[in-house]
Structure formats: structure tokens, C-alpha cells
Design a protein around this motif. Sequence first.
Motif, PDB file in Angstrom:
ATOM      1  N   VAL A  18     -92.567  11.216 -34.603  1.00  0.00           N
ATOM      2  CA  VAL A  18     -92.167  11.704 -36.115  1.00  0.00           C
ATOM      3  C   VAL A  18     -91.052  12.420 -36.190  1.00  0.00           C
ATOM      4  CG1 VAL A  18     -93.065  12.882 -38.069  1.00  0.00           C
ATOM      5  CG2 VAL A  18     -94.733  11.198 -36.737  1.00  0.00           C
ATOM      6  N   ARG A  19     -91.087  13.542 -35.264  1.00  0.00           N
ATOM      7  CA  ARG A  19     -89.881  14.494 -35.386  1.00  0.00           C
ATOM      8  C   ARG A  19     -88.400  13.719 -35.083  1.00  0.00           C
ATOM      9  NH1 ARG A  19     -92.552  17.156 -38.283  1.00  0.00           N
ATOM     10  NH2 ARG A  19     -94.336  18.105 -37.675  1.00  0.00           N
ATOM     11  N   ARG A  20     -88.605  12.666 -34.078  1.00  0.00           N
ATOM     12  CA  ARG A  20     -87.617  11.857 -33.582  1.00  0.00           C
ATOM     13  C   ARG A  20     -86.920  11.232 -35.133  1.00  0.00           C
ATOM     14  NH1 ARG A  20     -85.412   7.207 -32.028  1.00  0.00           N
ATOM     15  NH2 ARG A  20     -87.443   6.140 -32.624  1.00  0.00           N
ATOM     16  N   LEU A  21     -87.976  10.415 -35.515  1.00  0.00           N
ATOM     17  CA  LEU A  21     -87.519   9.699 -36.764  1.00  0.00           C
ATOM     18  C   LEU A  21     -87.036  10.475 -37.659  1.00  0.00           C
ATOM     19  CD1 LEU A  21     -90.630   7.280 -36.588  1.00  0.00           C
ATOM     20  CD2 LEU A  21     -88.420   6.571 -36.380  1.00  0.00           C
ATOM     21  N   GLN A  22     -87.592  11.698 -37.993  1.00  0.00           N
ATOM     22  CA  GLN A  22     -87.134  12.598 -39.137  1.00  0.00           C
ATOM     23  C   GLN A  22     -85.568  13.037 -38.778  1.00  0.00           C
ATOM     24  OE1 GLN A  22     -90.085  15.288 -39.672  1.00  0.00           O
ATOM     25  NE2 GLN A  22     -91.219  14.230 -41.123  1.00  0.00           N
ATOM     26  N   GLY A  23     -85.246  13.100 -37.707  1.00  0.00           N
ATOM     27  CA  GLY A  23     -83.982  13.477 -37.360  1.00  0.00           C
ATOM     28  C   GLY A  23     -82.793  12.464 -37.329  1.00  0.00           C
ATOM     29  N   LEU A  24     -83.366  11.268 -37.727  1.00  0.00           N
ATOM     30  CA  LEU A  24     -82.363  10.147 -37.657  1.00  0.00           C
ATOM     31  C   LEU A  24     -81.800  10.037 -39.104  1.00  0.00           C
ATOM     32  CD1 LEU A  24     -84.232   7.346 -35.741  1.00  0.00           C
ATOM     33  CD2 LEU A  24     -82.299   8.514 -35.235  1.00  0.00           C
ATOM     34  N   TYR A  25     -82.398  10.779 -40.097  1.00  0.00           N
ATOM     35  CA  TYR A  25     -81.894  10.764 -41.341  1.00  0.00           C
ATOM     36  C   TYR A  25     -81.262  11.920 -41.896  1.00  0.00           C
ATOM     37  CZ  TYR A  25     -84.578   6.391 -41.260  1.00  0.00           C
ATOM     38  OH  TYR A  25     -85.135   5.257 -40.808  1.00  0.00           O
ATOM     39  N   PRO A  26     -80.331  11.867 -43.013  1.00  0.00           N
ATOM     40  CA  PRO A  26     -79.578  13.132 -43.393  1.00  0.00           C
ATOM     41  C   PRO A  26     -80.536  13.884 -43.963  1.00  0.00           C
ATOM     42  CG  PRO A  26     -78.568  10.999 -44.067  1.00  0.00           C
ATOM     43  CD  PRO A  26     -79.767  10.581 -43.359  1.00  0.00           C
ATOM     44  N   ASP A  27     -81.762  13.344 -44.652  1.00  0.00           N
ATOM     45  CA  ASP A  27     -82.793  14.093 -45.342  1.00  0.00           C
ATOM     46  C   ASP A  27     -84.162  13.431 -44.507  1.00  0.00           C
ATOM     47  OD1 ASP A  27     -84.923  14.680 -46.815  1.00  0.00           O
ATOM     48  OD2 ASP A  27     -83.802  14.847 -48.719  1.00  0.00           O
ATOM     49  N   LYS A  28     -84.845  14.375 -43.927  1.00  0.00           N
ATOM     50  CA  LYS A  28     -85.889  13.978 -43.271  1.00  0.00           C
ATOM     51  C   LYS A  28     -86.865  12.929 -44.009  1.00  0.00           C
ATOM     52  CE  LYS A  28     -89.251  17.473 -43.822  1.00  0.00           C
ATOM     53  NZ  LYS A  28     -89.942  18.734 -43.071  1.00  0.00           N
ATOM     54  N   GLN A  29     -86.794  13.057 -45.395  1.00  0.00           N
ATOM     55  CA  GLN A  29     -87.617  11.979 -46.204  1.00  0.00           C
ATOM     56  C   GLN A  29     -87.404  10.486 -45.834  1.00  0.00           C
ATOM     57  OE1 GLN A  29     -87.883  13.038 -50.594  1.00  0.00           O
ATOM     58  NE2 GLN A  29     -88.893  11.064 -51.049  1.00  0.00           N
ATOM     59  N   GLY A  30     -86.132  10.309 -45.527  1.00  0.00           N
ATOM     60  CA  GLY A  30     -85.735   8.927 -45.189  1.00  0.00           C
ATOM     61  C   GLY A  30     -86.716   8.130 -43.961  1.00  0.00           C
ATOM     62  N   ALA A  55     -98.213  13.222 -45.754  1.00  0.00           N
ATOM     63  CA  ALA A  55     -97.465  14.367 -46.958  1.00  0.00           C
ATOM     64  C   ALA A  55     -97.474  15.544 -46.149  1.00  0.00           C
ATOM     65  CB  ALA A  55     -98.304  14.266 -48.147  1.00  0.00           C
ATOM     66  N   GLY A  56     -98.268  16.050 -45.306  1.00  0.00           N
ATOM     67  CA  GLY A  56     -98.065  17.182 -44.916  1.00  0.00           C
ATOM     68  C   GLY A  56     -96.725  17.383 -44.091  1.00  0.00           C
ATOM     69  N   LEU A  57     -96.811  16.188 -43.140  1.00  0.00           N
ATOM     70  CA  LEU A  57     -95.634  16.233 -42.168  1.00  0.00           C
ATOM     71  C   LEU A  57     -94.472  16.108 -42.868  1.00  0.00           C
ATOM     72  CD1 LEU A  57     -97.196  13.442 -39.773  1.00  0.00           C
ATOM     73  CD2 LEU A  57     -97.008  15.892 -39.371  1.00  0.00           C
ATOM     74  N   PHE A  58     -94.378  15.859 -44.312  1.00  0.00           N
ATOM     75  CA  PHE A  58     -93.028  15.870 -44.644  1.00  0.00           C
ATOM     76  C   PHE A  58     -92.779  16.796 -45.951  1.00  0.00           C
ATOM     77  CE2 PHE A  58     -93.053  11.582 -42.919  1.00  0.00           C
ATOM     78  CZ  PHE A  58     -91.589  11.238 -42.851  1.00  0.00           C
ATOM     79  N   GLU A  59     -93.907  17.622 -45.985  1.00  0.00           N
ATOM     80  CA  GLU A  59     -93.957  18.677 -46.909  1.00  0.00           C
ATOM     81  C   GLU A  59     -93.809  18.260 -48.050  1.00  0.00           C
ATOM     82  OE1 GLU A  59     -91.769  22.553 -44.952  1.00  0.00           O
ATOM     83  OE2 GLU A  59     -91.275  20.699 -43.756  1.00  0.00           O
ATOM     84  N   MET A  60     -94.285  17.131 -48.583  1.00  0.00           N
ATOM     85  CA  MET A  60     -94.183  16.502 -50.049  1.00  0.00           C
ATOM     86  C   MET A  60     -95.793  16.261 -50.536  1.00  0.00           C
ATOM     87  SD  MET A  60     -93.241  12.568 -48.839  1.00  0.00           S
ATOM     88  CE  MET A  60     -91.650  12.876 -48.645  1.00  0.00           C
ATOM     89  N   SER A  61     -95.786  15.992 -51.715  1.00  0.00           N
ATOM     90  CA  SER A  61     -96.832  15.721 -52.382  1.00  0.00           C
ATOM     91  C   SER A  61     -97.631  14.429 -52.053  1.00  0.00           C
ATOM     92  CB  SER A  61     -96.756  15.640 -53.952  1.00  0.00           C
ATOM     93  OG  SER A  61     -96.284  14.689 -54.509  1.00  0.00           O
ATOM     94  N   PRO A  62     -98.920  14.516 -51.924  1.00  0.00           N
ATOM     95  CA  PRO A  62     -99.727  13.461 -51.557  1.00  0.00           C
ATOM     96  C   PRO A  62     -99.453  12.403 -52.726  1.00  0.00           C
ATOM     97  CG  PRO A  62    -101.052  15.235 -51.234  1.00  0.00           C
ATOM     98  CD  PRO A  62     -99.791  15.936 -51.704  1.00  0.00           C
ATOM     99  N   ALA A  63     -99.383  12.772 -53.863  1.00  0.00           N
ATOM    100  CA  ALA A  63     -99.015  11.652 -54.846  1.00  0.00           C
ATOM    101  C   ALA A  63     -97.782  10.974 -54.548  1.00  0.00           C
ATOM    102  CB  ALA A  63     -98.837  12.447 -56.160  1.00  0.00           C
ATOM    103  N   HIS A  64     -96.643  11.541 -54.033  1.00  0.00           N
ATOM    104  CA  HIS A  64     -95.522  10.714 -53.551  1.00  0.00           C
ATOM    105  C   HIS A  64     -95.836   9.833 -52.728  1.00  0.00           C
ATOM    106  CE1 HIS A  64     -91.414   9.978 -53.207  1.00  0.00           C
ATOM    107  NE2 HIS A  64     -91.572   9.628 -52.052  1.00  0.00           N
ATOM    108  N   VAL A  65     -96.430  10.190 -51.703  1.00  0.00           N
ATOM    109  CA  VAL A  65     -96.862   9.162 -50.555  1.00  0.00           C
ATOM    110  C   VAL A  65     -97.630   8.020 -51.100  1.00  0.00           C
ATOM    111  CG1 VAL A  65     -97.737   8.897 -48.063  1.00  0.00           C
ATOM    112  CG2 VAL A  65     -96.623  11.126 -48.793  1.00  0.00           C
ATOM    113  N   HIS A  66     -98.719   8.394 -51.942  1.00  0.00           N
ATOM    114  CA  HIS A  66     -99.436   7.417 -52.336  1.00  0.00           C
ATOM    115  C   HIS A  66     -98.366   6.474 -53.284  1.00  0.00           C
ATOM    116  CE1 HIS A  66    -103.135   5.569 -53.640  1.00  0.00           C
ATOM    117  NE2 HIS A  66    -102.660   5.536 -55.077  1.00  0.00           N
TER     118      HIS A  66
END
Lengths: 162, 423
Positions: A18-30, A55-66
Amino acid sequence: MTADARRPQFTPEQLAEVRRLQGLYPDKQGALLPVLHLAQEAYGYVSLEVEEYVAGLFEMSPAHVHEVVTFYTLFFQKPKGRHVVSVCHNLSCHLMNAKGIIGHLEERLGVSPGETTPDGRITFLTVECLCACEQAPMMQVDDRYEGNLTPEKVDRILDGLP
Amino acid sequence: MSENKTSEKIFTRNFHLADSHTLRLYRETGGYTALPKALRMEPAAITEEVKKANLRGLGGAAFPTGVKWGFIPKGSTEPKYLVVNADEGEPGTFKDRYLMERDPHALIEGMVIAARAIGSHTGFVYIRGEYVKPWRVLDGAVKEAYAAGLLGQNIQGSGFDFDIVLHRGAGAYICGEETGLLSSLEGKKGWPKIKPPFPAIKGAFGHPTIVNNVETIMAVPHIINRGAAWFAGLGTKSQGGTRLYSVSGHVVVPGVVEAPVSVTLRQLIYDRCGGIRGGKKLKAVVPGGSSAAILTPDEIDIQMDVEGPKSKGSMIGSAGIIVMDETVSIPEALMVVARFYAHESCGQCTPCRESTGWIYKMSRRIIEGKGRKEDLDTILDVAKRGAGTTICAFYDGAVGPYISYIEKFRSEFEDLIMRSAHA
Ligand SMILES: Cc1cc2nc3c(=O)[nH]c(=O)nc-3n(C[C@H](O)[C@H](O)[C@H](O)COP(=O)(O)O)c2cc1C
Ligand code: SF4
Ligand code: FES
């Protein structure tokens, strides 16, 4: 499937991925789609609990992930069968008897598109163009494309599934 | 058209070789020779060459590629991104699948050259989620390229750095639309965005971005190697080069056909694909993916460049050709197409969301024998009212088939509705 989609917890290896994938994007949300693919591989489907965990791994709302999970057809919100059989019913396949193939599968599996056989073996779907129209009628069985289908060929493929 | 010109193969030249996807074979057949050349060129000179080659985008909209690259703001120090659209989802189109499976290194080489032209150091390939095999093949090729120093830091000692990230989609046709694709790449649902700003100004993650189709990018190494004049000379006035035509439906030999864009639709159907199966008659053909207006047999003597189909009120689009013989029910075909657009609308614009659903319902009830006399005019009216009012071109794409199927085959629809009325 041993991992529990009701109490998701990635292994240290999965978390490193997960950390590796997040590091591939300018913003980890990618990395959200890749991580959801990873989660679906781990748990078989993306439950509400998995959504919340991701959602926790991305520090975003569960609603967004849904909202994301429900937008895409390849994310399952319910457990799926051990195999997924997706028959294309778009135009080129329609011209080459997709209806006959779908009818054959309905009869053989005893379920309608969108359903899973009672033994949990096969989830049967109809899908839009798989972009292999030169082999119409076409279906996807798990990761594989299978084309130039006839009822006999469909039977052989299903019989060969573990 | 000279014999030589029709037989020229660029994209498919290695397709018949078992190892065509490997670095070894790509190199043996002249691959990665454009790269060192391009790395020595001024970025602006690369863009200029692509402009002169008259390369038009091969993903659907046919925008001149060099002109698009030229929209990247000059002298900006912001990061810039190159995004390859490998989301191939247009019904009737399958060429990008072949290209990625059989010639992945040409895509990688093209990406490095395009990146150098626009000053990008990161490229994303957005591949549709269903394409597991193309993704695995491309992933293998990217790893080979890194190991050989063709990607990464200081490529071939040029001082130029470029990385490629493969990104898998998750099943949504609208993610093929470039701004929908960017939303998806950013980790959101694939909602298209209002333009302007265009991606070249404000694209992926808010930075200048070029989105190009797989095939478009793969033309680039050939242009650098053999020159703009050669590429332009293969084509017509409106467009240079050869391209891949995906042919499916009722032809004897369906498949991917490479031909110069001066080829006619008749030649593709009858000479290259063996004509209509079972000695049947041609009834209709879709020339550019399901979003293109349908053509009748008297409309197939057109060149398959951007201008040919346009002259008949249709479009070349993705060059996905769907051939229908005399046994096909056009109302049923419309119902299938209408179901697709109703299913795939992202739902953001009211005219698109509501009209695609309503038109699907009307087309279905005509097939089910419950058609009403006013249905045809209602479909035409609803379709035309919504055209041009939406955020993205998805809805205009849907309108093409709605209107053309009914206007060109109206009596067939009327017969069905008449029979319903008497039932
Ligand atoms: C609804 C819709 C679907 C599209 N699907 C694709 C696609 O699957 N692949 C593609 O390359 N372009 C697709 N496009 C076109 C892209 O928006 C964009 O024009 C293209 O990727 C630009 O690349 P090009 O200039 O190299 O053609 C689609 C456009 C629309 C409106
Ligand atoms: S036209 Fe349709 S697909 Fe495009 S943004 Fe609007 S609702 Fe979405
Ligand atoms: S229409 Fe079925 S694969 Fe394209």
C-alpha cells in the motif's frame, strides 16, 4: 478465503505494498483504485468494513471510498462465487448470438445474470463490450478471455474450472 | 493508391512473431533506435516533427497530436504528466489490446519520446481493469526497459529521467473519456470535468497533462525514425499514416487490419476481411465504434480517414467497424446500443442521465411488441434536444446511433410498431 472482510487487517507485506503504491502518485489518493484491487484480492469483495479500513489508510472519508467502489463494475460489494463468468452482450456479440450463449448459461447454471449459483461456485454476469469483438461471442472467466463461444465450448470451459 | 502504399505495415509488422513482445525481438527489428535520436533533439523539434507528420489522435476525437503537445505551457516549472489512454472500451474496438500484447516496447519507446517533447518525467498508462493479459505483458516490458536503462534516471546518458506507472481501471466505459480518466487516476469516481481548463493546462493532479491513445503514442517512434514526410505521405491530406481498423460482426475474417488511412470502407470489408459471411448481403455498417452514426451499403465508398465518414454524417472515431448482414434487426441493434449508453452514463448531466434511460426504455418496448406510434419521434426529439448540452462527448456519442438508426431504417421500426398496434 481465510481473510475476514468483516474484520479487515492487511498483513505487514500488504501494508508495505500500500505504501509503495501510494508513493507512485503525486498525491497518494491516486493509489485508491490499485489498493481497492489489492483489498478485493485479499478479501474476495469490498465490504463496508473494508471500505472503512481502506479509507483509514488514505485518511479520507469512508463515504468517498464507498462512492468510488459503487462507481466501478469490477468491485464487488457482496461475496462473489469462486469464479466469475461475464458474458458480453454488446453489439458485435449480439450480432454473433450472445443471446443464445446467455440463455445456455442461464439454463446450465440455473441462475440469472447478476446471481451466484447456490453452491457458491459461479457468479454469472452480463457485461458491456470486452473489446475482443473479433472473437464474438465473448466472455471473461476470472482473468481469462474466452471467445468464439458455442454452447459446447462454454460447457467445456465450465467443466474445466476447479 | 499504389500497391506499396497499401502493404506498408508499421504497427503490425511484428505481430506474427511469437516473441514480438520481448525487448530482444523489438531491438532486433529496429526498436529503440528512435529513442537516442529523439534524446538528442530539441523537445520543440520533436513536437514539430509530429505536427508535420499529420498524426491525428487515434483514440476517438482525432485531434492533431503535435498541436495538442504544443498546448503545454512553455517554460513552466510545474511537473507535467503524460497519460496513455489504454482504457479501450468503445464497442467494436480492440486494436489497443493487440498493440499492448504484441508490441509493448513500441508504446514504451513512444512514451519516452513524447515525454521528452512535453517535458514530463512521469507517465501513467491507464489500462482498463478487464485487460489482465495486456497489463501483465506491458508490466513485463516495463521491467525489461528499466533493467536495460531505457527508463528511469538519466536514460542512455542523456540526462533525461522518465518513469512509467501502470494504473489499472476498474470497469467503467466513461473512464475512456480523457477527463473522466483523469478523475479516476486521481482516485475518484470517473466523472468527466468541464473544459476548459483543458488537461494540457490543468490535468492530472492539477498539473499540465497530455492524454494520448495507445496507438497514437506508438506511431511516434516510427515518425522519428523515418521522418514526418514519409508518415504524412502514407495518408491523405487530412491525416497521415496508417492505422489499425478493428473489424467485427458479419465478415468472413474479423480482426485487426492495418491500412493507410486512404483505404476505403468497401476495401476493408470486401478485400481485407473477405466480405460478408455466408454470401449474404450487407445491410449496414458502423464505421467508428458504436458511437458513430450507422451507414448504409451505398455509403461505403469513403476513405477511412477523418474526413470520409464525416462526409456521410458519421465519424471515424476509434475505427471500430461493425458489419451487419441482411438478417439483422436494426431496432434490436438500437436496443442493444441504447442499453449500453443507459448503463454507462456517469449520471452527472441531467440530459444524458435522463435521456439515455428513457430512450433505452422506448427502444426496449418497441422490441417487446409494445411500441407506440409516437415513440420514434419522441426518441428523435429527446436525442436532438440533449445534444451539445452536456459536460462530455459521451451523450453526443449516444445521439449518433439513436438518430441514424431510426432515420436510415425508419420503416423497419414502423413495421414493428404497426404489428404491435394490431396485436
Ligand atoms: C465517452 C468517451 C469514451 C472514450 N473512450 C476512449 C478510449 O477508450 N480510448 C481512447 O484512447 N480514447 C477514448 N476517448 C477519447 C479521449 O477522450 C481522448 O480524446 C483521447 O484519449 C485522446 O487521445 P488521442 O488524441 O491520442 O486520440 C473517449 C471519449 C469519449 C467521449
Ligand atoms: S455527458 Fe453523460 S457521461 Fe458525460 S459527464 Fe454528462 S452525464 Fe456523464
Ligand atoms: S461487443 Fe462483445 S466484446 Fe465487443
